[in-house]
Design a protein around this motif. Structure first.
Motif, PDB file in Angstrom:
ATOM      1  N   SER A   1      40.960 -41.954  15.146  1.00  0.00           N
ATOM      2  CA  SER A   1      41.119 -43.364  15.084  1.00  0.00           C
ATOM      3  C   SER A   1      42.299 -43.980  15.812  1.00  0.00           C
ATOM      4  N   ASN A   2      41.917 -44.782  16.735  1.00  0.00           N
ATOM      5  CA  ASN A   2      43.416 -45.609  17.044  1.00  0.00           C
ATOM      6  C   ASN A   2      43.770 -46.629  16.444  1.00  0.00           C
ATOM      7  N   MET A   3      45.131 -46.707  15.923  1.00  0.00           N
ATOM      8  CA  MET A   3      45.884 -47.798  14.978  1.00  0.00           C
ATOM      9  C   MET A   3      46.640 -48.742  15.637  1.00  0.00           C
ATOM     10  N   GLY A   4      46.611 -49.797  15.163  1.00  0.00           N
ATOM     11  CA  GLY A   4      47.484 -50.909  15.739  1.00  0.00           C
ATOM     12  C   GLY A   4      48.274 -51.822  14.845  1.00  0.00           C
TER      13      GLY A   4
ATOM     14  N   ARG B   1      46.874 -64.441  17.269  1.00  0.00           N
ATOM     15  CA  ARG B   1      47.359 -62.913  16.692  1.00  0.00           C
ATOM     16  C   ARG B   1      47.594 -62.217  17.904  1.00  0.00           C
ATOM     17  N   GLU B   2      48.620 -61.314  17.744  1.00  0.00           N
ATOM     18  CA  GLU B   2      49.246 -60.680  18.967  1.00  0.00           C
ATOM     19  C   GLU B   2      49.422 -59.041  18.622  1.00  0.00           C
ATOM     20  N   LEU B   3      49.217 -58.326  19.703  1.00  0.00           N
ATOM     21  CA  LEU B   3      49.444 -56.682  19.402  1.00  0.00           C
ATOM     22  C   LEU B   3      50.957 -56.685  19.417  1.00  0.00           C
ATOM     23  N   VAL B   4      51.426 -55.930  18.500  1.00  0.00           N
ATOM     24  CA  VAL B   4      52.815 -55.633  18.329  1.00  0.00           C
ATOM     25  C   VAL B   4      52.836 -54.280  18.860  1.00  0.00           C
ATOM     26  N   ALA B   5      52.366 -53.203  18.293  1.00  0.00           N
ATOM     27  CA  ALA B   5      52.404 -51.879  18.484  1.00  0.00           C
ATOM     28  C   ALA B   5      51.046 -51.061  18.277  1.00  0.00           C
ATOM     29  N   ALA B   6      50.794 -49.904  19.023  1.00  0.00           N
ATOM     30  CA  ALA B   6      49.432 -49.441  18.900  1.00  0.00           C
ATOM     31  C   ALA B   6      49.796 -47.795  19.017  1.00  0.00           C
ATOM     32  N   ILE B   7      49.027 -46.970  18.494  1.00  0.00           N
ATOM     33  CA  ILE B   7      49.316 -45.411  18.574  1.00  0.00           C
ATOM     34  C   ILE B   7      47.727 -44.933  18.650  1.00  0.00           C
ATOM     35  N   THR B   8      47.494 -44.111  19.663  1.00  0.00           N
ATOM     36  CA  THR B   8      46.177 -43.633  19.666  1.00  0.00           C
ATOM     37  C   THR B   8      46.163 -42.459  18.707  1.00  0.00           C
ATOM     38  N   SER B   9      44.951 -41.824  18.540  1.00  0.00           N
ATOM     39  CA  SER B   9      44.745 -40.616  17.711  1.00  0.00           C
ATOM     40  C   SER B   9      45.480 -39.446  18.204  1.00  0.00           C
ATOM     41  N   GLY B  10      45.774 -39.471  19.546  1.00  0.00           N
ATOM     42  CA  GLY B  10      46.471 -38.394  20.107  1.00  0.00           C
ATOM     43  C   GLY B  10      48.081 -38.567  20.087  1.00  0.00           C
ATOM     44  N   GLY B  11      48.599 -39.896  19.514  1.00  0.00           N
ATOM     45  CA  GLY B  11      50.002 -40.070  19.445  1.00  0.00           C
ATOM     46  C   GLY B  11      50.688 -40.989  20.350  1.00  0.00           C
ATOM     47  N   THR B  12      49.671 -41.448  21.213  1.00  0.00           N
ATOM     48  CA  THR B  12      50.235 -42.279  22.463  1.00  0.00           C
ATOM     49  C   THR B  12      50.560 -43.409  22.011  1.00  0.00           C
ATOM     50  N   THR B  13      51.561 -43.904  22.338  1.00  0.00           N
ATOM     51  CA  THR B  13      52.153 -45.327  21.716  1.00  0.00           C
ATOM     52  C   THR B  13      52.263 -46.322  22.974  1.00  0.00           C
ATOM     53  N   ASN B  14      52.052 -47.687  22.597  1.00  0.00           N
ATOM     54  CA  ASN B  14      52.772 -48.914  23.479  1.00  0.00           C
ATOM     55  C   ASN B  14      52.956 -49.993  22.450  1.00  0.00           C
ATOM     56  N   TYR B  15      53.897 -50.648  23.345  1.00  0.00           N
ATOM     57  CA  TYR B  15      54.472 -51.851  22.378  1.00  0.00           C
ATOM     58  C   TYR B  15      54.538 -53.132  23.079  1.00  0.00           C
TER      59      TYR B  15
END
Length: 116
Positions: free
Chosen positions: A32-35, A45-59
């Motif tokens: 699963s992707n997590m955020g 509500r706003e996105l702070v950071a996310a990480i995919t099941s493969g480990g790719t991140t964005n901020y």
């Protein structure tokens, strides 16, 4: 049904650090992707950071270079390391899981308060 439980929030002075944790129940965490999201009073509500099941991140631009998201699939846990905290980081922080069927789950939230 997935349950998400956040911990690690609290009161910290500006410039300080906190680490948030979010533990997930069930067996789908690793695929699963997590955020991490946050919501300040009177704001959306706003996105702070996310990480995919493969480990790719964005901020979010506002936290780049200060926050780090990571995950430990063996522990079904996602983390948010927050450094150089600012008063504008004050918000309720929510953990989010999006599974492969695009079902979305939310934690109950944890309060982060940064004093100036």
């Amino acid at each position: 049904q997935v349950q998400l439980v956040e911990s690690g929030g609290g009161l910290v002075q500006a410039g300080g650090s906190l680490r948030l944790s979010c533990a997930a129940s069930g067996s789908i965490f690793s695929i699963s992707n997590m955020g991490w999201y946050r919501q300040a009073p009177g704001k959306q509500r706003e996105l702070v950071a996310a990480i995919t099941s493969g480990g790719t991140t964005n901020y979010a631009d506002s936290v780049k270079g200060r926050f780090t998201i990571s995950r430990d699939n063996a522990k079904n846990t996602v983390y948010l390391q927050m450094n150089s905290l600012k008063p504008e980081d004050t918000a309720v922080y929510y953990c989010n899981l999006r599974d492969v069927w695009v079902r979305i789950y939310w934690g109950q939230g944890t309060q982060v308060t940064v004093s100036s």
